[in-house]
Design a protein around this motif. Structure first.
Motif, PDB file in Angstrom:
ATOM      1  N   TYR A   1       0.950  -1.042  -0.060  1.00  0.00           N
ATOM      2  CA  TYR A   1      -0.016  -0.071   0.153  1.00  0.00           C
ATOM      3  C   TYR A   1       0.701   1.245  -0.128  1.00  0.00           C
ATOM      4  CZ  TYR A   1      -0.270  -1.229   5.180  1.00  0.00           C
ATOM      5  OH  TYR A   1       0.449  -1.647   6.427  1.00  0.00           O
ATOM      6  N   PHE A   2       2.064   0.993  -0.776  1.00  0.00           N
ATOM      7  CA  PHE A   2       2.859   2.373  -1.097  1.00  0.00           C
ATOM      8  C   PHE A   2       2.801   2.626  -2.274  1.00  0.00           C
ATOM      9  CE2 PHE A   2       4.590  -0.110   2.667  1.00  0.00           C
ATOM     10  CZ  PHE A   2       4.327   0.825   3.777  1.00  0.00           C
ATOM     11  N   GLN A   3       3.047   3.815  -2.567  1.00  0.00           N
ATOM     12  CA  GLN A   3       3.355   4.718  -3.848  1.00  0.00           C
ATOM     13  C   GLN A   3       4.455   5.311  -4.077  1.00  0.00           C
ATOM     14  OE1 GLN A   3       1.783   3.980  -7.035  1.00  0.00           O
ATOM     15  NE2 GLN A   3       3.506   5.004  -7.623  1.00  0.00           N
ATOM     16  N   LEU A   4       5.601   5.330  -4.960  1.00  0.00           N
ATOM     17  CA  LEU A   4       6.665   6.270  -5.026  1.00  0.00           C
ATOM     18  C   LEU A   4       6.291   7.336  -5.905  1.00  0.00           C
ATOM     19  CD1 LEU A   4       9.736   3.841  -5.026  1.00  0.00           C
ATOM     20  CD2 LEU A   4       8.776   4.973  -3.228  1.00  0.00           C
ATOM     21  N   LEU A   5       6.633   8.685  -5.613  1.00  0.00           N
ATOM     22  CA  LEU A   5       6.539   9.591  -6.717  1.00  0.00           C
ATOM     23  C   LEU A   5       7.880  10.313  -6.662  1.00  0.00           C
ATOM     24  CD1 LEU A   5       3.344  11.454  -4.876  1.00  0.00           C
ATOM     25  CD2 LEU A   5       3.568   9.601  -6.719  1.00  0.00           C
ATOM     26  N   ASP A   6       8.167  10.424  -8.073  1.00  0.00           N
ATOM     27  CA  ASP A   6       9.559  11.408  -8.545  1.00  0.00           C
ATOM     28  C   ASP A   6       9.200  12.523  -8.402  1.00  0.00           C
ATOM     29  OD1 ASP A   6      11.138  12.728 -10.177  1.00  0.00           O
ATOM     30  OD2 ASP A   6      11.985  10.395 -11.242  1.00  0.00           O
ATOM     31  N   TYR A   7       9.849  13.497  -7.735  1.00  0.00           N
ATOM     32  CA  TYR A   7       9.585  14.983  -7.831  1.00  0.00           C
ATOM     33  C   TYR A   7      10.444  15.772  -8.677  1.00  0.00           C
ATOM     34  CZ  TYR A   7      13.246  14.860  -4.234  1.00  0.00           C
ATOM     35  OH  TYR A   7      14.180  14.835  -3.540  1.00  0.00           O
ATOM     36  N   THR A   8      11.464  15.057  -9.588  1.00  0.00           N
ATOM     37  CA  THR A   8      12.413  15.887 -10.240  1.00  0.00           C
ATOM     38  C   THR A   8      11.818  17.078 -10.946  1.00  0.00           C
ATOM     39  OG1 THR A   8      12.414  14.330 -11.926  1.00  0.00           O
ATOM     40  CG2 THR A   8      14.183  14.072 -10.287  1.00  0.00           C
ATOM     41  N   GLN A   9      10.460  16.982 -11.270  1.00  0.00           N
ATOM     42  CA  GLN A   9      10.167  18.128 -12.344  1.00  0.00           C
ATOM     43  C   GLN A   9       9.613  19.434 -11.450  1.00  0.00           C
ATOM     44  OE1 GLN A   9       8.208  15.932 -15.998  1.00  0.00           O
ATOM     45  NE2 GLN A   9       6.873  16.578 -14.478  1.00  0.00           N
ATOM     46  N   ILE A  10      10.144  19.266 -10.060  1.00  0.00           N
ATOM     47  CA  ILE A  10       9.521  20.287  -8.935  1.00  0.00           C
ATOM     48  C   ILE A  10      10.592  20.892  -8.411  1.00  0.00           C
ATOM     49  CG2 ILE A  10       8.259  20.767  -7.037  1.00  0.00           C
ATOM     50  CD1 ILE A  10       6.501  18.366  -7.475  1.00  0.00           C
ATOM     51  N   THR A  11      11.412  20.179  -7.997  1.00  0.00           N
ATOM     52  CA  THR A  11      12.776  20.662  -7.293  1.00  0.00           C
ATOM     53  C   THR A  11      14.001  19.717  -7.696  1.00  0.00           C
ATOM     54  OG1 THR A  11      13.818  21.470  -5.211  1.00  0.00           O
ATOM     55  CG2 THR A  11      12.207  19.805  -5.221  1.00  0.00           C
TER      56      THR A  11
ATOM     57  N   VAL B   1      12.766  10.380  -4.789  1.00  0.00           N
ATOM     58  CA  VAL B   1      11.439   9.879  -4.888  1.00  0.00           C
ATOM     59  C   VAL B   1      11.084   9.803  -3.545  1.00  0.00           C
ATOM     60  CG1 VAL B   1      11.769   8.468  -7.047  1.00  0.00           C
ATOM     61  CG2 VAL B   1      12.326   7.742  -4.916  1.00  0.00           C
ATOM     62  N   LEU B   2      10.064   9.999  -3.215  1.00  0.00           N
ATOM     63  CA  LEU B   2       9.493   9.995  -1.819  1.00  0.00           C
ATOM     64  C   LEU B   2       8.250   8.799  -1.621  1.00  0.00           C
ATOM     65  CD1 LEU B   2       8.654  13.706  -1.171  1.00  0.00           C
ATOM     66  CD2 LEU B   2      10.715  12.112  -0.437  1.00  0.00           C
ATOM     67  N   ARG B   3       7.994   8.211  -0.630  1.00  0.00           N
ATOM     68  CA  ARG B   3       7.210   6.982  -0.564  1.00  0.00           C
ATOM     69  C   ARG B   3       6.023   7.720   0.265  1.00  0.00           C
ATOM     70  NH1 ARG B   3       7.650   2.312   3.767  1.00  0.00           N
ATOM     71  NH2 ARG B   3       6.450   3.653   4.990  1.00  0.00           N
ATOM     72  N   PHE B   4       4.783   7.230  -0.370  1.00  0.00           N
ATOM     73  CA  PHE B   4       3.577   7.481   0.149  1.00  0.00           C
ATOM     74  C   PHE B   4       2.714   6.471   0.723  1.00  0.00           C
ATOM     75  CE2 PHE B   4       4.970  11.260  -2.093  1.00  0.00           C
ATOM     76  CZ  PHE B   4       4.663  12.282  -1.187  1.00  0.00           C
ATOM     77  N   CYS B   5       2.070   6.452   1.764  1.00  0.00           N
ATOM     78  CA  CYS B   5       1.330   5.258   2.155  1.00  0.00           C
ATOM     79  C   CYS B   5      -0.172   5.638   2.006  1.00  0.00           C
ATOM     80  CB  CYS B   5       1.438   5.061   3.680  1.00  0.00           C
ATOM     81  SG  CYS B   5       0.330   3.950   4.173  1.00  0.00           S
ATOM     82  N   PHE B   6      -0.778   4.960   0.801  1.00  0.00           N
ATOM     83  CA  PHE B   6      -2.361   5.225   0.516  1.00  0.00           C
ATOM     84  C   PHE B   6      -3.252   4.227   1.390  1.00  0.00           C
ATOM     85  CE2 PHE B   6      -0.339   2.624  -2.946  1.00  0.00           C
ATOM     86  CZ  PHE B   6      -1.423   1.400  -3.001  1.00  0.00           C
ATOM     87  N   ALA B   7      -2.725   3.558   2.569  1.00  0.00           N
ATOM     88  CA  ALA B   7      -3.570   2.763   3.281  1.00  0.00           C
ATOM     89  C   ALA B   7      -4.553   3.755   4.283  1.00  0.00           C
ATOM     90  CB  ALA B   7      -2.991   1.799   4.334  1.00  0.00           C
TER      91      ALA B   7
END
Length: 384
Positions: A318-328, A362-368
């Motif tokens: 129940y984790f999703q990685l998000l790449d933020y290189t287009q932000i900073t 990348v950051l990990r977000f929990c969607f549970a």
């Protein structure tokens, strides 16, 4: 008396975990917490009632060291039904204090001073300390973002005469990657003429998406005969605070496992075991989790479709990685801290789980989480 803890410590370089650091910061700044891997919704009331009933019926003293036999029986039936492999409930299954204790116990039972243990990075943070405290040497194979596929030739090159064990995790935390049938066949072929043990962390075994199947080591005969399967009821039934899991392994391996288990914890919560034994008799309680969590994943990602984050949809967990290189181009730790302080949203920076703290941004977000929690998180992330 002045004790020199620096020179006497078995884990001199181990720091406070990133989960504790981020969690404390999130609470201090009242941030929406999608960092740690626990649900913010309640478990099935029927399961709670079953625990209460077990207490009222008097199951409040020690359980058997191996675990309540009725629970071991239903676990054995579940694994045979799903994966076609039978673990004898008497001598091949043990109930543990969550999967973390199962992992630590398996390592402690077999890893000697100087033994090498191959760890695929990014890796959950309990593996390495357990290896080190037992005198073993972690040997790392770094997996590359964004796909986190295993280069099996590179893996083979990590094997030496000192290799005692390999740790795999599928579905994988933090990436959400699952090992395919082909991956498992590659692994089985590479290990077939060795005595290398496999510790398979399968705590998200019932959270797999898009119609794919969880490829447990128990499905593959040669892997099964050399493997420990570690699993978690806390992850499966939204009760992480109960710290309830199990370990499955062939008799000869389990005998050694239990030698350590009996003196580390002896046994685990008795009424909860009774409740789980009854609850597991209804397979829908765990078979429905794939769809349950896929709806949450899809809700989260649909909301981010036009954001500045890049992502590959999680295949499991129940984790999703998000790449933020287009932000900073800030480090993941700095960006995660900024998200908490300035935007009141907590996540986990992945560099902590990589070799030499490699920062893939990348950051990990929990969607549970409840739908309203995910919608608020999407609102924050879409504003960046």
């Amino acid at each position: 008396m002045n004790i020199d803890t620096k020179n006497s410590s078995k884990l001199p370089n181990v720091k406070t975990t990133i989960f504790t650091t981020v969690g404390n910061l999130a609470r201090k700044h009242k941030a929406l917490d999608l960092s740690q891997g626990f649900p913010n919704f309640e478990a099935d009331p029927n399961l709670i009632s079953l625990v209460n009933n077990a207490m009222m019926e008097g199951h409040n003293q020690y359980a058997p060291m191996q675990g309540y036999f009725g629970l071991r029986e239903v676990i054995s039936e579940k694994i045979q039904t799903l994966h076609g492999h039978q673990y004898h409930p008497e001598n091949e299954l043990t109930i543990t204090v969550g999967a973390t204790q199962a992992i630590y116990t398996a390592i402690s039972a077999f890893v000697h001073v100087g033994d090498e243990v191959i760890v695929l990075k990014p890796a959950y943070d309990c593996y390495e300390p357990a290896i080190l405290v037992n005198g073993g040497k972690p040997v790392f194979l770094q997996l590359d973002a964004p796909d986190y596929s295993i280069d099996w030739e590179a893996f083979k090159a990590k094997i030496t005469k000192k290799t005692k064990m390999l740790i795999i995790n599928t579905p994988h935390n933090p990436s959400g990657k699952i090992l395919s049938q082909n991956d498992m066949l590659w692994l089985q072929e590479i290990l077939k003429d060795t005595n290398i043990l496999v510790l398979s962390d399968e705590v998200y075994e019932h959270i797999v998406f898009d119609g794919q199947q969880h490829q447990s080591v128990s499905r593959f005969p040669d892997l099964a005969q050399r493997s420990f399967v570690c699993a978690s009821f806390g992850k499966t039934f939204h009760v992480t605070g109960w710290k309830m899991g199990y370990c499955a392994a062939p008799k000869a391996l389990m005998e050694e496992f239990r030698k350590v288990h009996q003196f580390a914890v002896f046994c685990v919560d008795h009424p909860v075991q009774r409740a789980l034994a009854e609850y597991l008799k209804t397979p829908e309680h765990y078979l429905g989790l794939n769809d349950f969590y896929q709806r949450k994943r899809d809700l989260f990602l649909k909301g981010l479709a036009y954001s500045n984050f890049k992502f590959i949809p999680s295949q499991g967990t129940y984790f999703q990685l998000l790449d933020y290189t287009q932000i900073t181009q800030e480090s993941d730790e700095d960006f995660a801290k900024k998200l908490i302080l300035e935007h009141k949203l907590a996540s986990i920076p992945i560099s902590s789980f990589n070799v030499n703290d490699r920062d893939d941004k990348v950051l990990r977000f929990c969607f549970a989480k409840k739908e309203e929690t995910l919608e608020r998180a999407v609102e924050i992330l879409s504003s960046l």
